[in-house]
Motif scaffolding. Structure first.
Motif, PDB file in Angstrom:
ATOM      1  N   LEU A  48       3.474  10.898  10.828  1.00 32.88           N
ATOM      2  CA  LEU A  48       3.487   9.921   9.736  1.00 32.88           C
ATOM      3  C   LEU A  48       2.370  10.200   8.744  1.00 32.88           C
ATOM      4  CD1 LEU A  48       4.330   6.771  11.847  1.00 32.88           C
ATOM      5  CD2 LEU A  48       5.755   7.749  10.048  1.00 32.88           C
ATOM      6  N   ALA A  49       1.224  10.648   9.242  1.00 29.69           N
ATOM      7  CA  ALA A  49       0.109  10.991   8.352  1.00 29.69           C
ATOM      8  C   ALA A  49       0.495  12.124   7.413  1.00 29.69           C
ATOM      9  CB  ALA A  49      -1.112  11.379   9.182  1.00 29.69           C
ATOM     10  N   GLN A  50       1.168  13.133   7.962  1.00 30.22           N
ATOM     11  CA  GLN A  50       1.603  14.254   7.144  1.00 30.22           C
ATOM     12  C   GLN A  50       2.605  13.812   6.082  1.00 30.22           C
ATOM     13  OE1 GLN A  50       3.377  17.408   9.412  1.00 30.22           O
ATOM     14  NE2 GLN A  50       3.376  18.861   7.720  1.00 30.22           N
ATOM     15  N   LEU A  51       3.531  12.946   6.466  1.00 32.68           N
ATOM     16  CA  LEU A  51       4.525  12.460   5.514  1.00 32.68           C
ATOM     17  C   LEU A  51       3.896  11.627   4.406  1.00 32.68           C
ATOM     18  CD1 LEU A  51       7.333  11.489   8.051  1.00 32.68           C
ATOM     19  CD2 LEU A  51       7.510  13.238   6.281  1.00 32.68           C
ATOM     20  N   ALA A  52       2.842  10.882   4.749  1.00 27.80           N
ATOM     21  CA  ALA A  52       2.186  10.017   3.766  1.00 27.80           C
ATOM     22  C   ALA A  52       1.101  10.738   2.982  1.00 27.80           C
ATOM     23  CB  ALA A  52       1.593   8.797   4.467  1.00 27.80           C
ATOM     24  N   GLY A  53       0.759  11.951   3.398  1.00 24.01           N
ATOM     25  CA  GLY A  53      -0.276  12.716   2.704  1.00 24.01           C
ATOM     26  C   GLY A  53      -1.678  12.182   2.918  1.00 24.01           C
ATOM     27  N   ILE A  54      -1.946  11.666   4.110  1.00 24.02           N
ATOM     28  CA  ILE A  54      -3.265  11.116   4.434  1.00 24.02           C
ATOM     29  C   ILE A  54      -3.750  11.720   5.752  1.00 24.02           C
ATOM     30  CG2 ILE A  54      -2.920   8.936   3.207  1.00 24.02           C
ATOM     31  CD1 ILE A  54      -2.102   7.658   5.819  1.00 24.02           C
ATOM     32  N   GLN A 114      -6.743   9.965  10.905  1.00 27.19           N
ATOM     33  CA  GLN A 114      -7.606   8.806  11.129  1.00 27.19           C
ATOM     34  C   GLN A 114      -7.216   7.641  10.227  1.00 27.19           C
ATOM     35  OE1 GLN A 114      -8.623  11.901  10.547  1.00 27.19           O
ATOM     36  NE2 GLN A 114      -9.583  12.529  12.494  1.00 27.19           N
ATOM     37  N   THR A 115      -6.952   7.943   8.960  1.00 34.95           N
ATOM     38  CA  THR A 115      -6.530   6.897   8.024  1.00 34.95           C
ATOM     39  C   THR A 115      -5.177   6.330   8.434  1.00 34.95           C
ATOM     40  OG1 THR A 115      -7.724   7.984   6.217  1.00 34.95           O
ATOM     41  CG2 THR A 115      -6.055   6.371   5.603  1.00 34.95           C
ATOM     42  N   ALA A 116      -4.276   7.204   8.853  1.00 33.14           N
ATOM     43  CA  ALA A 116      -2.950   6.762   9.284  1.00 33.14           C
ATOM     44  C   ALA A 116      -3.049   5.825  10.485  1.00 33.14           C
ATOM     45  CB  ALA A 116      -2.083   7.966   9.629  1.00 33.14           C
ATOM     46  N   SER A 117      -3.940   6.129  11.422  1.00 33.22           N
ATOM     47  CA  SER A 117      -4.093   5.288  12.609  1.00 33.22           C
ATOM     48  C   SER A 117      -4.494   3.876  12.224  1.00 33.22           C
ATOM     49  CB  SER A 117      -5.129   5.899  13.557  1.00 33.22           C
ATOM     50  OG  SER A 117      -4.663   7.129  14.067  1.00 33.22           O
ATOM     51  N   GLY A 118      -5.378   3.756  11.229  1.00 29.52           N
ATOM     52  CA  GLY A 118      -5.792   2.435  10.775  1.00 29.52           C
ATOM     53  C   GLY A 118      -4.640   1.670  10.151  1.00 29.52           C
ATOM     54  N   HIS A 119      -3.872   2.344   9.332  1.00 22.78           N
ATOM     55  CA  HIS A 119      -2.709   1.706   8.706  1.00 22.78           C
ATOM     56  C   HIS A 119      -1.685   1.285   9.756  1.00 22.78           C
ATOM     57  CE1 HIS A 119      -3.910   2.266   4.625  1.00 22.78           C
ATOM     58  NE2 HIS A 119      -3.811   3.592   4.630  1.00 22.78           N
ATOM     59  N   LEU A 120      -1.427   2.161  10.716  1.00 24.54           N
ATOM     60  CA  LEU A 120      -0.430   1.876  11.746  1.00 24.54           C
ATOM     61  C   LEU A 120      -0.849   0.703  12.623  1.00 24.54           C
ATOM     62  CD1 LEU A 120       0.464   5.545  12.718  1.00 24.54           C
ATOM     63  CD2 LEU A 120       1.939   3.921  11.519  1.00 24.54           C
ATOM     64  N   ASP A 141       0.838  -1.194   0.000  1.00 26.51           N
ATOM     65  CA  ASP A 141       0.000   0.000   0.000  1.00 26.51           C
ATOM     66  C   ASP A 141       0.877   1.249   0.000  1.00 26.51           C
ATOM     67  OD1 ASP A 141      -2.883   1.196   0.734  1.00 26.51           O
ATOM     68  OD2 ASP A 141      -1.371   2.204   1.953  1.00 26.51           O
ATOM     69  N   LEU A 142       0.551   2.227  -0.838  1.00 27.21           N
ATOM     70  CA  LEU A 142       1.404   3.406  -1.007  1.00 27.21           C
ATOM     71  C   LEU A 142       1.556   4.191   0.290  1.00 27.21           C
ATOM     72  CD1 LEU A 142       3.056   5.256  -2.818  1.00 27.21           C
ATOM     73  CD2 LEU A 142       0.937   6.411  -3.489  1.00 27.21           C
ATOM     74  N   ALA A 143       0.464   4.395   1.011  1.00 22.67           N
ATOM     75  CA  ALA A 143       0.538   5.162   2.255  1.00 22.67           C
ATOM     76  C   ALA A 143       1.377   4.432   3.295  1.00 22.67           C
ATOM     77  CB  ALA A 143      -0.869   5.420   2.796  1.00 22.67           C
ATOM     78  N   ARG A 144       1.156   3.116   3.420  1.00 26.94           N
ATOM     79  CA  ARG A 144       1.927   2.354   4.400  1.00 26.94           C
ATOM     80  C   ARG A 144       3.403   2.294   4.013  1.00 26.94           C
ATOM     81  NH1 ARG A 144      -3.033  -0.927   4.802  1.00 26.94           N
ATOM     82  NH2 ARG A 144      -2.274  -2.357   3.194  1.00 26.94           N
ATOM     83  N   ALA A 145       3.667   2.162   2.718  1.00 23.24           N
ATOM     84  CA  ALA A 145       5.057   2.149   2.260  1.00 23.24           C
ATOM     85  C   ALA A 145       5.739   3.475   2.571  1.00 23.24           C
ATOM     86  CB  ALA A 145       5.110   1.863   0.760  1.00 23.24           C
ATOM     87  N   SER A 146       5.016   4.571   2.413  1.00 24.90           N
ATOM     88  CA  SER A 146       5.578   5.892   2.702  1.00 24.90           C
ATOM     89  C   SER A 146       5.916   6.028   4.180  1.00 24.90           C
ATOM     90  CB  SER A 146       4.578   6.988   2.297  1.00 24.90           C
ATOM     91  OG  SER A 146       4.318   6.949   0.911  1.00 24.90           O
TER      92      SER A 146
END
Length: 240
Positions: free
Chosen positions: A37-43, A46-52, A16-21
């Motif tokens: 991490l959300a800022q770095l991934a551009g998401i 809330q979305t970042a928390s799910g990925h993490l 996944d692009l966001a998780r890879a970032s």
């Protein structure tokens, strides 16, 4: 025993692009918050928390709590090692797809990143490969694509530097006493090996403490100071 299902699950998580970032952002060994991490991934956060949460559950990340904050970092050096190899394969794939075009520069296009950067807890890039070559030529280490070892000459060299090989595990990573002492890590910009393991981490910490290198915030690139340029030239014959 590794199952193909487990392999596919790990690959899907990284794919996944966001998780890879976010994983790539943690390759400098530091811990970051979900918001960072959300800022770095551009998401969104809330979305970042799910990925993490998925990455943590899979054992790719670990979480440390400090006060109200939760900091995320790569779970182990083996995760960083895996990511570095994936980056190397990705660069080779990109180069292959453009083989008939202009010459492809391997690794990051940023010259500073190509020259010196962090690879989790050790030094990578052109300077790290040059240091490794120098230590091999001087008989300080023996390195193959599969394993590495410190020689008696290398032990004396480290003592002269002020590094105690016997204390490398505690010096570099006190909670990771089972880590390999010296191993090769394929440098994804140079396509050659640099030193990793507790020896690589101990050398990196020594460079920092001596003021030979600095770690700017917000990037994996490492700055070699004037004192570092002199030291690396004297010890390893490395010129900037």
């Amino acid at each position: 025993m590794l199952s193909t299902a487990s392999l596919a699950e790990t690959a899907a998580l990284i794919g996944d692009l966001a998780r890879a970032s976010m994983l790539a952002a943690l390759m400098d060994g530091r811990a970051l918050t979900a918001a960072e991490l959300a800022q770095l991934a551009g998401i969104s956060p809330q979305t970042a928390s799910g990925h993490l949460a998925k990455l943590t559950q899979a054992g790719l990340l670990s979480v440390e709590k400090q006060g109200r904050h939760r900091y995320h970092r790569l779970a182990s050096p083996s995760v960083a090692h895996m990511l570095e190899h994936i980056m190397s394969v990705s660069v080779e794939r990109e180069a292959g797809s453009q083989a008939r075009g202009p010459r492809v520069v391997t690794g990051p296009r940023d010259k500073a990143l190509r020259y010196a950067r962090t690879c989790y807890d050790h030094l990578a890039g052109e300077i790290a490969v040059a240091i490794t070559d120098s230590m091999i030529a001087a008989g300080h280490i023996e390195l193959t694509p599969e394993a590495g070892a410190l020689t008696e000459q290398g032990t004396r060299f480290l003592h002269d530097l002020g590094i105690e090989p016997e204390a490398c595990a505690q010096h570099a990573a006190p909670r990771r006493s089972t880590r390999v002492f010296c191993r090769p890590c394929l440098d994804w910009s140079e396509r050659r090996h640099h030193i990793a393991g507790t020896l690589g981490a101990a050398l990196f910490q020594h460079y920092l403490k001596q003021g030979w290198i600095r770690r700017p915030e917000g990037t994996r690139s490492v700055t070699v100071t004037p004192a570092g340029q002199q030291a690396f030239a004297r010890l390893f014959g490395v010129r900037p």
